[in-house]
Design a protein around this motif. Sequence first.
Motif, PDB file in Angstrom:
ATOM      1  N   TRP A 297      12.836  58.842  -1.306  1.00 31.40           N
ATOM      2  CA  TRP A 297      13.065  57.795  -1.986  1.00 31.40           C
ATOM      3  C   TRP A 297      12.327  58.190  -3.865  1.00 31.40           C
ATOM      4  O   TRP A 297      13.340  57.370  -4.812  1.00 31.40           O
TER       5      TRP A 297
ATOM      6  N   ALA B 275      13.419  51.399  -3.323  1.00 32.44           N
ATOM      7  CA  ALA B 275      12.934  53.249  -3.223  1.00 32.44           C
ATOM      8  C   ALA B 275      11.138  52.663  -3.417  1.00 32.44           C
ATOM      9  O   ALA B 275      10.242  53.044  -2.450  1.00 32.44           O
TER      10      ALA B 275
ATOM     11  N   ALA C 133      10.000  50.601  -0.700  1.00 34.83           N
ATOM     12  CA  ALA C 133       9.851  51.784   0.508  1.00 34.83           C
ATOM     13  C   ALA C 133       8.461  52.937   0.233  1.00 34.83           C
ATOM     14  O   ALA C 133       7.651  52.408   1.639  1.00 34.83           O
TER      15      ALA C 133
END
Length: 159
Positions: A16, A31, A34
Motif C-alpha cells: 500500500w 491505497a 486502504a
Amino acid sequence: YPEECRPELNTLMERWTEQMTDQIWSVRQDAAVALGDVIIAYGEEMLQQVLKFINKNIGSAREQPAMTKEEYKRRQNDVESHTNTQLYSCGSLAPKLRKGGAGRIGCTSCGITRPKAPWEATDGCIYMIRELCLRCNGQEAPVVITDEVLLPLMTELID
C-alpha cells in the motif's frame, strides 16, 4: 478481517505504501483508502506508520524538475513524443487487446511503464491526509488526529 490479515500486515503495508507513489492517480487514491481502513482496524500503531510515510514523502514534489509554461506547451505540442505511444492508462481495454489477449492484463503484463515522478508521492500523501481528516475525527473515531498533527503537514504542503 483484522485478525486474518495480521500475519500479512507488513507485506500489505509495503504494497500500500508503494502504491501511494504510483503513476496512476486512482491507485494512489485507493491505497490511501486502504491505509485509512488499516488505521481504523489497527489503531495508533498503524497511524504512526502512516504518519512516518507521509512525513518522509510529502515534500517530494520539490524534487520535481521545474518546467516553464513554454516548456510545458512545447512538450504537449510535440508530435514526435505523442506518436506511436500507448493512449490508454493501465487497466483500460488497451492492454487486453494487445497480442496475447485477455488473461494477460493489468500493470504487470501490459509492458507500458514510465519512471515515477516525484510529485506523485506528494499527491499520494494528499490523498492520505484526506483519509485521515475523514476517518480520524470526532468522538467515535478509534484514532483521532489532531490539529497538532495536521498543521505541520499542511504547512509542509504550502511551503
